[in-house]
Design a protein around this motif. Structure first.
Motif, PDB file in Angstrom:
ATOM      1  N   THR A 162       0.850  -1.187   0.000  1.00 17.70           N
ATOM      2  CA  THR A 162       0.000   0.000   0.000  1.00 17.70           C
ATOM      3  C   THR A 162       0.884   1.234   0.000  1.00 17.70           C
ATOM      4  OG1 THR A 162      -1.815  -1.084   1.182  1.00 17.70           O
ATOM      5  CG2 THR A 162      -1.724   1.311   1.291  1.00 17.70           C
ATOM      6  N   LYS A 217      -4.405   7.740   0.839  1.00 23.57           N
ATOM      7  CA  LYS A 217      -4.060   6.436   0.279  1.00 23.57           C
ATOM      8  C   LYS A 217      -4.051   6.547  -1.236  1.00 23.57           C
ATOM      9  CE  LYS A 217      -5.847   1.711   0.138  1.00 23.57           C
ATOM     10  NZ  LYS A 217      -6.892   0.813   0.668  1.00 23.57           N
ATOM     11  N   SER A 218      -2.862   6.552  -1.816  1.00 23.38           N
ATOM     12  CA  SER A 218      -2.776   6.782  -3.246  1.00 23.38           C
ATOM     13  C   SER A 218      -3.117   5.524  -4.043  1.00 23.38           C
ATOM     14  CB  SER A 218      -1.381   7.286  -3.632  1.00 23.38           C
ATOM     15  OG  SER A 218      -0.381   6.419  -3.163  1.00 23.38           O
ATOM     16  N   GLU A 219      -2.720   4.356  -3.541  1.00 28.11           N
ATOM     17  CA  GLU A 219      -3.050   3.133  -4.265  1.00 28.11           C
ATOM     18  C   GLU A 219      -2.578   1.912  -3.481  1.00 28.11           C
ATOM     19  OE1 GLU A 219      -0.531   2.762  -7.872  1.00 28.11           O
ATOM     20  OE2 GLU A 219       0.390   4.590  -7.089  1.00 28.11           O
ATOM     21  N   ASN A 257       2.482  -0.584 -12.209  1.00 29.16           N
ATOM     22  CA  ASN A 257       2.452  -1.902 -11.561  1.00 29.16           C
ATOM     23  C   ASN A 257       3.263  -2.950 -12.320  1.00 29.16           C
ATOM     24  OD1 ASN A 257       0.911  -0.947  -9.484  1.00 29.16           O
ATOM     25  ND2 ASN A 257      -1.036  -1.720 -10.270  1.00 29.16           N
TER      26      ASN A 257
END
Length: 340
Positions: free
Chosen positions: A177, A185-187, A227
């Protein structure tokens, strides 16, 4: 001794240590000379010591009832934070190197674990537990605590600031996270891999992660922006401690050559060439860079003893920081020299 048994031993030392005192001496640690903080069982349980490498003088920082844990230096080397423990409490304490005074930053009500300093300011990140929920929290040197992130049901471990200090990554239920320092919370980085460990890379969108996939544990470079996982080190025998130093050096542990003990390697990420740094046949753990990248500290395990070692890369010399004849001596960290 297997990796699993060594890991269990490390995390249960408070119930196993019964060694006598060593010849460690209390003395002043110079502000302008290289020194190393480490955990030692010289007094029966794990306390924190600081050793001046040039003079060999040692200062005992703590003498608590239970093992102290997780020594971490401030970015300027003026303070050492750690988890202090007594029979009834666990807390974050701060040690001022110049004054030799200690103070409590976070009390036991927050059940703090996993502390880490910001790389460019006097701010600590830690995991706290309130009302059975875990949170990512920060605290400054004035004990101002901020809650950054509280998931509903998650296990949180190993929060770390990015190298610019603007983001925090944390392992949440085997995933990564990513958070802003202000608590946004960006991602969450989704993956079919089980994340065991990580270190920030050259930017706040780059991570080096140690991940288990099927029976293999490999080290990958993770580009957070897309990602994308790129395989860096492939081996069924990788341990869970890969440590990056800009611009292109990665420390990692592996028993891939002889299949028996974990040894320390240095990987040049540009050339993809790796070099074994530690002697064969010795079990290595807890590698840690100095702030200038010239030295590495690590814990070695041999013949039933844990010893803290300082390795100078340019001269290829391994120097024991702690006594080698008795006790447990773990988690050495080089103090950052005062910045001009």
């Amino acid at each position: 001794m297997t990796m699993r048994k060594l890991t269990l031993l490390f995390f249960s030392l408070s119930g196993l240590i019964s060694c006598g005192a060593t010849d460690e001496r209390s003395a002043k640690v110079g502000d302008s000379e290289q020194s190393v903080a480490y955990l030692s069982s010289a007094d029966g349980n794990l306390d924190i010591y600081i050793k001046n490498i040039k003079s060999q003088e040692v200062n005992q920082v703590t003498n608590n009832e239970l093992d102290d844990l997780n020594p971490t230096w401030s970015f300027d080397g003026n303070h050492l934070a750690f988890l202090g423990r007594t029979l009834n409490s666990t807390f974050i304490e701060l040690y001022n190197v110049a004054s030799k005074k200690r103070k409590t930053l976070v009390d036991t009500a927050h059940s703090p674990t996993w502390i880490e300093f910001s790389p460019n300011e006097n701010l600590l990140v830690f995991i706290g537990t309130d009302d059975t929920k875990q949170s990512v929290k920060t605290v400054d040197l004035m004990s101002n605590i901020q809650t950054v992130y509280t998931p509903e049901k998650s296990e949180l471990i190993s929060p770390k600031f990015s190298r610019d200090g603007n983001r925090i990554a944390v392992i949440e239920n085997d995933n990564i996270t990513i958070l802003t320092k202000q608590g946004i919370k960006s991602e969450i980085v989704p993956t079919q891999y089980r994340i065991l460990d990580f270190d920030w890379g050259e930017s706040d969108s780059s991570l080096y992660v140690t991940a288990r996939y099927e029976k293999n544990i490999n080290i990958y470079h993770l580009d957070i922006s897309n990602n994308q996982l790129d395989l860096i080190v492939e081996s069924p025998f990788i341990d869970i401690e890969g440590r990056f130093f800009p611009p292109n050096n990665l420390l990692f542990l592996s028993s891939r050559l002889d299949g028996t003990t974990r040894q320390l390697y240095l990987l040049d990420l540009e050339s993809k060439l790796s070099e074994q740094l530690s002697p064969s046949g010795i079990e290595i753990m807890n590698p840690s860079w100095s702030s200038d990248g010239k030295t590495v500290t690590y814990t070695q395990y041999v013949e039933g003893r844990f010893t803290s070692v300082l390795f100078e890369i340019n001269t290829d010399t391994h120097t024991p920081v702690s006594p080698t004849d008795s006790g447990f001596h773990l988690l050495p960290k080089v103090r950052p020299l005062r910045r001009e």
